[in-house]
Design an enzyme around this catalytic site. Structure first.
Site, PDB file in Angstrom:
ATOM      1  N   ASP A 120       0.840  -1.213   0.000  1.00 20.11           N
ATOM      2  CA  ASP A 120       0.000   0.000   0.000  1.00 20.11           C
ATOM      3  C   ASP A 120       0.869   1.254   0.000  1.00 20.11           C
ATOM      4  OD1 ASP A 120      -3.030  -0.670   0.563  1.00 20.11           O
ATOM      5  OD2 ASP A 120      -1.925  -1.973   1.915  1.00 20.11           O
ATOM      6  N   GLU A 145      -4.492   7.520   0.687  1.00 21.20           N
ATOM      7  CA  GLU A 145      -5.075   6.965   1.909  1.00 21.20           C
ATOM      8  C   GLU A 145      -4.048   6.784   3.014  1.00 21.20           C
ATOM      9  OE1 GLU A 145      -7.455   3.020   3.533  1.00 21.20           O
ATOM     10  OE2 GLU A 145      -6.799   3.101   1.451  1.00 21.20           O
ATOM     11  N   ASP A 220      -5.966   5.606  -4.037  1.00 18.09           N
ATOM     12  CA  ASP A 220      -6.123   4.484  -3.110  1.00 18.09           C
ATOM     13  C   ASP A 220      -5.213   3.391  -3.649  1.00 18.09           C
ATOM     14  OD1 ASP A 220      -6.794   2.516  -1.341  1.00 18.09           O
ATOM     15  OD2 ASP A 220      -8.943   2.921  -1.405  1.00 18.09           O
ATOM     16  N   ILE A 222      -4.152   0.347  -2.708  1.00 17.13           N
ATOM     17  CA  ILE A 222      -4.805  -0.964  -2.789  1.00 17.13           C
ATOM     18  C   ILE A 222      -6.125  -0.843  -2.048  1.00 17.13           C
ATOM     19  CG2 ILE A 222      -4.719  -3.424  -2.274  1.00 17.13           C
ATOM     20  CD1 ILE A 222      -1.716  -3.333  -2.379  1.00 17.13           C
ATOM     21  N   ASP A 223      -7.184  -0.598  -2.790  1.00 19.92           N
ATOM     22  CA  ASP A 223      -8.502  -0.562  -2.166  1.00 19.92           C
ATOM     23  C   ASP A 223      -8.884  -1.990  -1.791  1.00 19.92           C
ATOM     24  OD1 ASP A 223     -10.948   0.942  -1.501  1.00 19.92           O
ATOM     25  OD2 ASP A 223     -11.863  -0.370  -2.990  1.00 19.92           O
ATOM     26  N   THR A 225      -7.761  -3.574   1.197  1.00 23.72           N
ATOM     27  CA  THR A 225      -6.504  -4.166   1.654  1.00 23.72           C
ATOM     28  C   THR A 225      -6.727  -5.485   2.376  1.00 23.72           C
ATOM     29  OG1 THR A 225      -5.450  -1.996   1.834  1.00 23.72           O
ATOM     30  CG2 THR A 225      -4.464  -3.775   3.094  1.00 23.72           C
ATOM     31  N   ASP A 365     -11.431   6.585  -2.006  1.00 24.64           N
ATOM     32  CA  ASP A 365     -12.231   5.454  -2.475  1.00 24.64           C
ATOM     33  C   ASP A 365     -13.057   5.812  -3.701  1.00 24.64           C
ATOM     34  OD1 ASP A 365     -11.645   3.567  -0.322  1.00 24.64           O
ATOM     35  OD2 ASP A 365     -12.898   4.830   0.961  1.00 24.64           O
TER      36      ASP A 365
END
Length: 450
Positions: A120, A145, A220, A222-223, A225, A365
Site C-alpha cells: 500500500d 489513503e 487508493d 490498494i482498495d 486491503t 475510495d
C-alpha cells in the site's frame, strides 16, 4: 487543501503490462463524444467498443498543452502499482511480509482491525513520485489513503519514499524490513524503478482542455486491503459480482478540479482480474474515464439499463436499508467487499446502483470511480443530501460528491470521509428509484448515517 500521505509504484516481471480485453469494450477501445448539451449525458457514448474519430479530434483540439499526457501517465502508474501488488502476492519473501495494523485516527472505524501493507505505502509513494516528476505542477497536490510512515525492524519510524537510485531504495526498504529481507527489498526496488511502456494507442493525444496545474490527485493504492491480505481466489461470483476475495483489491487513481472539487479523470486498475491459463500468473485490466466540461471519454460503454434497478451493498449495511432496496424489484441486494469494487460493478453494469448509508468511504475510495461514472453519464451523490433535497421538494439533480475541501472539525482521514453516505449510478432513473425507496426510512430516522 492540506496534504494527506501518499505513495507511487513500478512494475514487476511476472505479469504482462497489456490489459486484458473487457467484454463490454472490445480491447479497451476509446469511446468518446463531444456533446453540446451536458444535460444529454444519459444518451451519450452509445456505440459499444468503437472509436469515434470526431470526438477524439475535438478533444485533441480542445487545448494545446492542457492535460495531454496526463491520462497515459495515470494509466501507466496504475499499471506499475498493479505490478507491485501482483509481485507482493507472487513472491514468497514478499508474501511473508507482515502487514501493519492502523490505529487512532488512521483506522477506518468500520473495521474491528484495519491494516496497511508495505505494498500500500510503496505504491502510493511510487505514484506520487512518478506523477510529480512528470508534472511538477502536481507536486503537493497528490494525496492518498496511507501514511507514508512505517515501523522499522527496531520499532522506530521510517518514512517510505522512492529514492534516486534502486540501491538507495533497497537500503531504505531494508530499514523497514530488516537485514534478513534483502531479496524482498531488491524485488520491490527493481519494480519501483522499472519503466512502464503502454501499448494503448487509444490514449494518445487525449486532452479535455484542463491544465494539470488546476488538478489534484486522490490515490487508493490498494482498495480493499483486507481482501488483498487474505488473498482468497476461491470465491464464486453471484450474478457476476464477487462477494469477497482477491479480485476486489483494486488500484484507484483519480484527478479532481482543485477549484470546484469535481472529479474529471479516473483510472481503475484490476491487478487480479484473472489467471493466465498457460502460465497461471495473474493478469490485470484497467478502465479509464474523462469528464470535463462537455467532454465525455471512456474506455467502457454505458451499460444498458435494467427495468428495475439491481443494487450492490456493503455487508455492514443495515437490515432496514436492505429491505427497502429489496422492494425495488431488481432482486435481493447483492453484497460485496471494497468500496472501489462496488463502484466498479456499477460502471460495468453488474449492478445499477451502489448504496451506502454509512460514513465509511473516503475521497480516495470514490474519486477515480466517480470520474468514470460521470464519463458514462452517471455520478455519485451524497445519500443524506439527496434525501434532504427530495424531502424539501427539490426537482433538480442532487449535488454530487466533491473532493477539494476537508470536513471542518475533523482530524486525520475523517477529514475526507463521505459523511453523508453515497449513491453511485449510471442512469438517473435508477438514482430516483433508490431515493424513493429510501425516502421513508430517512424520514423515520432509520438510516444509520443520515
Amino acid at each position: 487543501m492540506s496534504p494527506v500521505p501518499n505513495v507511487p509504484p513500478s512494475p514487476p516481471a511476472n505479469v504482462p503490462l497489456s490489459p486484458v480485453p473487457h467484454p463490454h469494450s472490445g480491447s479497451l477501445r476509446l469511446l468518446s463524444q463531444r456533446i453540446a448539451d451536458p444535460a444529454a449525458a444519459p444518451a451519450r457514448c452509445r456505440c459499444r467498443g468503437v472509436a469515434v474519430a470526431v470526438g477524439v479530434a475535438a478533444a485533441v483540439a480542445g487545448g494545446a498543452a492542457g492535460m495531454a499526457g496526463l491520462l497515459p501517465a495515470l494509466v501507466a502508474v496504475s499499471q506499475k502499482a498493479a505490478e507491485v501488488a501482483r509481485l507482493c502476492r507472487a513472491e514468497e519473501p514478499l508474501l511473508r511480509l507482515r502487514p501493519a495494523e492502523k490505529s487512532g485516527p488512521e483506522r477506518n472505524a468500520r473495521f474491528q482491525r484495519d491494516f496497511k501493507t508495505l505494498a500500500d505505502v510503496l505504491i502510493q509513494e511510487l505514484i506520487k513520485h512518478d506523477l510529480g516528476t512528470q508534472f511538477p505542477e502536481l507536486r503537493g497536490h497528490i494525496h492518498g489513503e496511507e501514511s507514508s510512515e512505517f515501523r522499522d525492524a527496531q520499532g522506530g519510524t521510517v518514512t517510505v519514499r522512492v529514492c534516486a537510485t534502486p540501491g538507495d531504495t533497497v537500503a531504505l526498504l531494508l530499514a523497514v524490513l530488516g537485514p534478513e529481507q534483502t531479496r524482498a527489498a531488491e524485488l520491490l526496488a527493481e519494480a519501483v524503478h522499472r519503466e512502464v511502456t503502454l501499448g494503448d494507442t487509444d490514449l494518445d493525444g487525449i486532452d479535455p482542455g484542463v491544465s494539470p496545474g488546476d488538478l489534484g490527485i486522490w490515490i487508493d493504492p490498494i482498495d480493499s486491503t483486507n481482501e488483498f491480505i487474505g488473498g482468497r481466489e476461491d470465491v464464486a461470483p453471484i450474478d457476476g459480482i464477487a462477494p469477497e476475495g482477491l479480485c476486489s483489491a483494486l488500484v484507484l487513481v483519480g484527478a479532481f478540479d482543485r477549484h470546484s472539487g469535481v472529479p474529471v479523470l479516473g483510472v481503475i486498475n484490476e491487478p487480479f482480474f484473472q489467471r493466465d491459463p498457460q502460465t497461471h500468473r495473474w493478469q490485470g485490466r484497467y478502465h479509464w474515464g474523462v469528464a470535463h466540461g462537455d467532454t465525455r471519454l471512456c474506455s467502457l460503454s454505458p451499460p444498458l439499463p435494467r427495468p428495475r434497478p439491481r443494487v450492490v451493498l456493503s455487508r455492514a449495511e443495515s437490515e432496514a436499508v436492505r429491505g427497502a432496496l429489496g422492494s425495488l424489484g431488481g432482486g435481493p441486494p447483492l453484497l460485496a467487499a471494497g468500496a472501489g469494487y462496488k463502484l466498479l460493478c456499477v460502471a460495468l453494469g453488474l449492478a445499477d446502483a451502489f448504496v451506502l448509508s454509512l460514513p465509511t468511504t473516503f475521497a480516495w475510495d470514490s474519486c477515480a470511480p466517480h470520474a468514470i461514472l460521470r464519463a458514462l453519464g452517471g455520478g455519485v451523490v451524497a445519500l443524506e443530501g439527496a434525501l434532504r433535497a427530495r424531502r424539501a421538494g427539490g426537482t433538480g439533480e442532487p449535488p454530487e460528491l466533491r473532493y477539494h475541501r476537508p470536513e471542518p472539525g475533523r482530524a486525520g482521514p475523517q477529514r475526507w470521509a463521505n459523511r453523508g453516505g453515497l449513491v453511485a449510478f449510471v442512469h438517473p432513473p435508477h438514482l430516483r428509484a433508490v431515493l424513493a425507496a429510501l425516502g421513508e426510512l430517512g424520514e423515520l430516522g432509520e438510516l444509520p448515517g443520515c
